[in-house]
Design a protein around this motif. Structure first.
Motif, PDB file in Angstrom:
ATOM      1  N   TYR A  13       0.685  -1.114  -0.100  1.00  0.00           N
ATOM      2  CA  TYR A  13      -0.139  -0.070   0.044  1.00  0.00           C
ATOM      3  C   TYR A  13       0.844   1.095  -0.121  1.00  0.00           C
ATOM      4  CZ  TYR A  13      -2.692  -3.710   2.253  1.00  0.00           C
ATOM      5  OH  TYR A  13      -3.236  -4.955   2.346  1.00  0.00           O
ATOM      6  N   LEU A  14       0.534   2.378  -0.835  1.00  0.00           N
ATOM      7  CA  LEU A  14       1.133   3.456  -0.494  1.00  0.00           C
ATOM      8  C   LEU A  14       0.046   4.626  -0.471  1.00  0.00           C
ATOM      9  CD1 LEU A  14       3.672   5.049  -0.947  1.00  0.00           C
ATOM     10  CD2 LEU A  14       3.223   5.175  -3.382  1.00  0.00           C
ATOM     11  N   VAL A  15      -0.141   4.880   1.054  1.00  0.00           N
ATOM     12  CA  VAL A  15      -1.000   5.812   1.261  1.00  0.00           C
ATOM     13  C   VAL A  15      -0.392   6.836   2.334  1.00  0.00           C
ATOM     14  CG1 VAL A  15      -3.296   6.474   2.480  1.00  0.00           C
ATOM     15  CG2 VAL A  15      -2.911   4.195   1.197  1.00  0.00           C
ATOM     16  N   LEU A  16       0.106   7.779   1.544  1.00  0.00           N
ATOM     17  CA  LEU A  16       0.785   8.975   2.324  1.00  0.00           C
ATOM     18  C   LEU A  16       0.285  10.083   2.708  1.00  0.00           C
ATOM     19  CD1 LEU A  16       4.080   9.116  -0.214  1.00  0.00           C
ATOM     20  CD2 LEU A  16       3.983   8.139   2.217  1.00  0.00           C
ATOM     21  N   ARG A  17       0.077  10.560   4.039  1.00  0.00           N
ATOM     22  CA  ARG A  17      -0.806  11.822   4.655  1.00  0.00           C
ATOM     23  C   ARG A  17       0.471  12.781   4.888  1.00  0.00           C
ATOM     24  NH1 ARG A  17      -4.385  10.670   9.307  1.00  0.00           N
ATOM     25  NH2 ARG A  17      -5.852  12.144   8.257  1.00  0.00           N
ATOM     26  N   ASP A  18       0.249  13.833   5.317  1.00  0.00           N
ATOM     27  CA  ASP A  18       1.029  15.157   5.451  1.00  0.00           C
ATOM     28  C   ASP A  18       2.493  14.704   5.906  1.00  0.00           C
ATOM     29  OD1 ASP A  18      -1.262  16.540   4.305  1.00  0.00           O
ATOM     30  OD2 ASP A  18      -1.782  17.361   5.945  1.00  0.00           O
ATOM     31  N   ASP A  19       2.591  14.013   7.110  1.00  0.00           N
ATOM     32  CA  ASP A  19       3.668  13.712   7.578  1.00  0.00           C
ATOM     33  C   ASP A  19       4.616  12.914   6.634  1.00  0.00           C
ATOM     34  OD1 ASP A  19       2.155  11.551   8.008  1.00  0.00           O
ATOM     35  OD2 ASP A  19       2.715  11.326   9.906  1.00  0.00           O
ATOM     36  N   GLY A  20       4.054  11.882   5.980  1.00  0.00           N
ATOM     37  CA  GLY A  20       4.759  10.953   5.058  1.00  0.00           C
ATOM     38  C   GLY A  20       5.393  11.777   3.895  1.00  0.00           C
ATOM     39  N   ILE A  21       4.500  12.492   3.475  1.00  0.00           N
ATOM     40  CA  ILE A  21       4.779  13.412   2.095  1.00  0.00           C
ATOM     41  C   ILE A  21       5.769  14.415   2.543  1.00  0.00           C
ATOM     42  CG2 ILE A  21       3.864  15.191   0.750  1.00  0.00           C
ATOM     43  CD1 ILE A  21       1.192  13.686   0.417  1.00  0.00           C
ATOM     44  N   ALA A  22       5.770  14.956   3.779  1.00  0.00           N
ATOM     45  CA  ALA A  22       6.858  16.016   4.044  1.00  0.00           C
ATOM     46  C   ALA A  22       8.150  15.197   4.044  1.00  0.00           C
ATOM     47  CB  ALA A  22       6.618  16.640   5.616  1.00  0.00           C
ATOM     48  N   VAL A  23       8.265  14.035   4.621  1.00  0.00           N
ATOM     49  CA  VAL A  23       9.662  13.063   4.846  1.00  0.00           C
ATOM     50  C   VAL A  23       9.914  12.971   3.274  1.00  0.00           C
ATOM     51  CG1 VAL A  23      10.520  10.858   5.170  1.00  0.00           C
ATOM     52  CG2 VAL A  23       9.047  11.844   6.943  1.00  0.00           C
ATOM     53  N   SER A  72      -6.254   9.202  -5.700  1.00  0.00           N
ATOM     54  CA  SER A  72      -6.718  10.502  -5.430  1.00  0.00           C
ATOM     55  C   SER A  72      -5.674  11.500  -4.904  1.00  0.00           C
ATOM     56  CB  SER A  72      -7.723  10.847  -4.572  1.00  0.00           C
ATOM     57  OG  SER A  72      -7.403  10.089  -3.161  1.00  0.00           O
ATOM     58  N   SER A  73      -4.336  10.940  -4.593  1.00  0.00           N
ATOM     59  CA  SER A  73      -3.537  11.776  -4.135  1.00  0.00           C
ATOM     60  C   SER A  73      -2.040  11.970  -4.843  1.00  0.00           C
ATOM     61  CB  SER A  73      -2.963  11.322  -2.750  1.00  0.00           C
ATOM     62  OG  SER A  73      -2.417   9.871  -2.679  1.00  0.00           O
ATOM     63  N   LEU A  74      -2.248  11.683  -6.317  1.00  0.00           N
ATOM     64  CA  LEU A  74      -1.042  11.649  -7.188  1.00  0.00           C
ATOM     65  C   LEU A  74      -0.629  13.105  -7.393  1.00  0.00           C
ATOM     66  CD1 LEU A  74      -2.119   8.930  -9.694  1.00  0.00           C
ATOM     67  CD2 LEU A  74      -0.457   8.725  -7.899  1.00  0.00           C
ATOM     68  N   ALA A  75      -1.434  14.037  -7.552  1.00  0.00           N
ATOM     69  CA  ALA A  75      -0.979  15.182  -7.679  1.00  0.00           C
ATOM     70  C   ALA A  75       0.304  15.764  -7.055  1.00  0.00           C
ATOM     71  CB  ALA A  75      -2.137  16.318  -7.794  1.00  0.00           C
ATOM     72  N   PRO A  76       0.176  15.869  -5.400  1.00  0.00           N
ATOM     73  CA  PRO A  76       1.326  15.965  -4.602  1.00  0.00           C
ATOM     74  C   PRO A  76       2.377  15.299  -4.493  1.00  0.00           C
ATOM     75  CG  PRO A  76      -0.451  14.864  -3.461  1.00  0.00           C
ATOM     76  CD  PRO A  76      -1.143  15.260  -4.772  1.00  0.00           C
ATOM     77  N   LEU A  77       2.261  14.081  -5.171  1.00  0.00           N
ATOM     78  CA  LEU A  77       3.277  13.049  -5.333  1.00  0.00           C
ATOM     79  C   LEU A  77       4.215  13.260  -6.725  1.00  0.00           C
ATOM     80  CD1 LEU A  77       1.734   9.770  -4.073  1.00  0.00           C
ATOM     81  CD2 LEU A  77       3.331  11.437  -2.974  1.00  0.00           C
ATOM     82  N   ARG A  78       3.697  14.191  -7.413  1.00  0.00           N
ATOM     83  CA  ARG A  78       4.578  14.570  -8.511  1.00  0.00           C
ATOM     84  C   ARG A  78       5.506  15.643  -8.240  1.00  0.00           C
ATOM     85  NH1 ARG A  78      -0.881  13.550 -10.895  1.00  0.00           N
ATOM     86  NH2 ARG A  78      -0.844  12.151 -12.638  1.00  0.00           N
ATOM     87  N   MET A  79       6.742  15.089  -7.908  1.00  0.00           N
ATOM     88  CA  MET A  79       7.888  15.713  -7.547  1.00  0.00           C
ATOM     89  C   MET A  79       9.041  15.512  -8.194  1.00  0.00           C
ATOM     90  SD  MET A  79       8.011  14.781  -3.458  1.00  0.00           S
ATOM     91  CE  MET A  79       6.204  15.087  -3.135  1.00  0.00           C
ATOM     92  N   PRO A  80      10.143  16.177  -8.304  1.00  0.00           N
ATOM     93  CA  PRO A  80      11.448  15.825  -8.814  1.00  0.00           C
ATOM     94  C   PRO A  80      12.161  14.638  -8.053  1.00  0.00           C
ATOM     95  CG  PRO A  80      11.365  18.103  -8.904  1.00  0.00           C
ATOM     96  CD  PRO A  80      10.204  17.699  -8.190  1.00  0.00           C
ATOM     97  N   ASN A  81      12.592  13.784  -8.762  1.00  0.00           N
ATOM     98  CA  ASN A  81      13.442  12.688  -8.209  1.00  0.00           C
ATOM     99  C   ASN A  81      12.340  11.494  -7.516  1.00  0.00           C
ATOM    100  OD1 ASN A  81      16.136  13.739  -8.583  1.00  0.00           O
ATOM    101  ND2 ASN A  81      15.712  15.164  -6.961  1.00  0.00           N
ATOM    102  N   LEU A  82      11.243  11.575  -7.904  1.00  0.00           N
ATOM    103  CA  LEU A  82      10.183  10.570  -7.164  1.00  0.00           C
ATOM    104  C   LEU A  82       9.622   9.843  -8.320  1.00  0.00           C
ATOM    105  CD1 LEU A  82       8.731   9.297  -4.800  1.00  0.00           C
ATOM    106  CD2 LEU A  82       6.959  11.165  -5.128  1.00  0.00           C
ATOM    107  N   GLU A  83       9.800   8.365  -8.287  1.00  0.00           N
ATOM    108  CA  GLU A  83       9.028   7.460  -9.006  1.00  0.00           C
ATOM    109  C   GLU A  83       7.978   6.689  -8.393  1.00  0.00           C
ATOM    110  OE1 GLU A  83      11.503   5.054 -11.464  1.00  0.00           O
ATOM    111  OE2 GLU A  83      12.923   6.896 -12.005  1.00  0.00           O
ATOM    112  N   ILE A  84       6.924   6.368  -8.771  1.00  0.00           N
ATOM    113  CA  ILE A  84       5.976   5.308  -8.423  1.00  0.00           C
ATOM    114  C   ILE A  84       5.697   4.091  -9.319  1.00  0.00           C
ATOM    115  CG2 ILE A  84       3.620   4.873  -7.323  1.00  0.00           C
ATOM    116  CD1 ILE A  84       3.970   7.843  -6.314  1.00  0.00           C
ATOM    117  N   TRP A  85       5.918   2.961  -8.890  1.00  0.00           N
ATOM    118  CA  TRP A  85       5.456   1.931 -10.037  1.00  0.00           C
ATOM    119  C   TRP A  85       4.337   1.119  -9.487  1.00  0.00           C
ATOM    120  CZ3 TRP A  85       8.321   0.849 -14.638  1.00  0.00           C
ATOM    121  CH2 TRP A  85       9.349   1.501 -14.982  1.00  0.00           C
ATOM    122  N   ALA A  86       3.576   0.321 -10.511  1.00  0.00           N
ATOM    123  CA  ALA A  86       2.450  -0.417  -9.666  1.00  0.00           C
ATOM    124  C   ALA A  86       2.788  -1.762 -10.334  1.00  0.00           C
ATOM    125  CB  ALA A  86       1.023   0.047  -9.921  1.00  0.00           C
ATOM    126  N   TYR A  87       2.774  -2.894  -9.661  1.00  0.00           N
ATOM    127  CA  TYR A  87       2.855  -4.240 -10.212  1.00  0.00           C
ATOM    128  C   TYR A  87       1.688  -4.621 -11.086  1.00  0.00           C
ATOM    129  CZ  TYR A  87       4.380  -8.959 -10.402  1.00  0.00           C
ATOM    130  OH  TYR A  87       4.868 -10.395 -10.744  1.00  0.00           O
TER     131      TYR A  87
END
Length: 483
Positions: free
Chosen positions: A311-321, A353-368
């Motif tokens: 699972y990849l469910v990031l709230r504010d503290d996780g996104i901040a990290v 629903s949270s892909l927008a804030p995860l679009r940042m440089p140096n970050l990739e997300i892959w799904a099996y």
């Protein structure tokens, strides 16, 4: 006609309001109620978090370690480890199924108990997945196996019922241990004909196994633990009490022979810097320690981090990290499940629903994508597979394996554990090689020129799964603290 049209319009309006109340209002009220209870509980522990030496340990003595990447291999090693026991065996799991894998393991445990080895099983009492009913325990206790349940709180205790032990460990003689993502069940050991997990465990021999056993002792003695005889009568029943210790079928006997003859598919290396961290028993965020250890590891990274989580469910503290780490130029890559490779449609809805804030440089997300592993050593038992490993590689020389999912439930509600090996390039290479094979069967969601976003997340899933995900999407963000 005008009056009829007006009435229909008013009826339609009230139906619309009712639907909004049902699908949005009630979940919002529930969420606010839950958060209110959570806040009160957290205040109780604020500034006075309990401490015990069993929740954190670090050793620079040599440890023999091996990545158990293949489910069948992991089952074979568990059975060998149990067979080697001379004094004690401790098991703690979130799920303990009643199936072929659990029969083989349980009967091996019973044999050791009859030889005089102390055998103890601690299993979580989460009712949606709970299987090891007291009726089974009676036969286990007759064979000399002790069993306890963690957190038998009913659903009327809203907050307490949400707290679970999600820890998974097998420790033998305080010298050897296996920890990681696998529960006890066919789908964790490549035996299910419906759906199997791609998971990962770490086998450890050395002083840190003593610390892992100490943490088991802490949980075993916790006020959250109950004896099966104390459970209400309605959960006492089980279909057949000989399902675990009864005679094995011909097919299971053949499987036992195959497991005994199975050649290990892993390599062993030495770790000279081994760390174990677990959460303290009980609810309240002040007792959660694993998230802090993972955050510290992430901030130590200099070049690259690859993370695998179902699972990849990031709230504010996780996104901040994540934002802080990628902001330093560290490349972060997540591998998680697509809708086709998991039944947890609600977590996919939350990620979508949270892909927008995860679009940042140096970050990739892959799904099996959900297919059987391409390089399976045995014929895959099922045509559908999903990621279940909870592991990460940092800068090509540090690895972490544990029970922690990247979600708010692991961060705030569950008891988790993690083992960390620093300065071991060989083990890191083993894990990266494994991850690359899974990434090769995955789709980019965010962070590459070919990234397909939400559409790639749902591609290949059947219509019912897509409908369920779409239906839950409007409230997924309100309830993501439960995911």
């Amino acid at each position: 006609m005008a009056n009829t049209a007006g009435k229909l319009k008013r009826i339609g309006k009230w139906i619309g309001i009712a639907l909004v109340v049902v699908f949005l209002g009630i979940p919002v009220i529930f969420a606010l109620t839950f958060l209110g209870i959570q806040e009160a509980t957290e205040r109780q522990w604020l500034g006075k978090a309990p401490h015990h030496e069993a929740i954190a340990a670090r050793s620079t003595q040599p440890h023999q370690v091996a990545l158990l990447d293949v489910g069948f291999d992991s089952l074979a090693e568990r059975l060998r480890l149990i067979e080697s026991a001379k004094e004690s065996i401790e098991l703690e799991f979130f799920i303990y199924e009643i199936d072929t894998a659990s029969r083989l393991i349980t009967q091996a445990l019973a044999r050791k108990a009859q030889e005089g080895v102390r055998v103890r099983i601690l299993v979580d009492f989460a009712m949606p997945v709970f299987k090891l009913a007291p009726a089974y325990v009676k036969t286990l206790e007759a064979a000399g196996v002790e069993v306890r349940y963690y957190n038998t709180a009913g659903i009327q205790r809203i907050f307490a019922a949400q707290h679970r032990t999600h820890r998974k460990l097998l420790a033998v003689d305080r010298k050897r241990a296996i920890v990681g993502g696998r529960n006890i069940g066919d789908d964790y050991f490549d035996l299910s004909h419906h759906y199997n997990f791609l998971d990962s465990d770490l086998m450890i021999e050395g002083p840190i196994a003593d610390a892992i056993t100490n943490s088991f002792e802490l949980y075993w003695a916790s006020e959250w633990v109950s004896k099966p005889s104390e459970i209400n009568a309605e959960v006492q029943q089980a279909p057949l009490v000989d399902d675990l210790l009864g005679t094995l079928s011909t097919k299971e006997m053949a499987l036992t022979t195959e497991l005994r003859q199975h050649a290990s598919e892993h390599t062993t290396s030495t770790c000279n810097d081994m760390q174990f961290v677990t959460d303290y028993p009980g609810s309240g965020v002040e007792r959660r320690k694993v998230f802090l250890a993972i955050s510290e590891l992430a901030h130590e990274a200099k070049r690259e981090i690859t993370v695998e989580s179902p699972y990849l469910v990031l709230r504010d503290d996780g996104i901040a990290v994540v934002k802080s780490v990628v902001g330093k130029g560290v490349h972060v890559r997540f591998l998680t499940n697509s809708l086709n490779s998991t039944d947890a449609f609600y977590t996919v809805a939350s990620l979508a629903s949270s892909l927008a804030p995860l679009r940042m440089p140096n970050l990739e997300i892959w799904a099996y994508e959900g297919q059987p592993p391409a390089h399976a050593s045995r014929t895959p038992a099922s045509s559908r597979w999903g990621v279940h490993a909870k592991r990460a590689v940092f800068d090509d020389d540090t690895v972490a394996v544990g029970t922690y999912n990247i979600d708010p439930r692991s961060a705030n509600l569950n008891s988790e554990l993690i083992v960390i090996c620093r300065g071991n390039p060989a083990l890191a290479l083993d894990m990266k090689t494994s991850m690359r094979s899974r990434l090769a069967q995955s789709k980019p969601i965010v962070g590459t020129p070919q990234a397909g976003g939400e559409q790639a997340l749902i591609q290949g899933a059947d219509g019912d799964a897509v409908f369920r995900m779409r239906a839950i999407a409007p409230i997924a963000r309100f309830l993501d603290f439960l995911m």
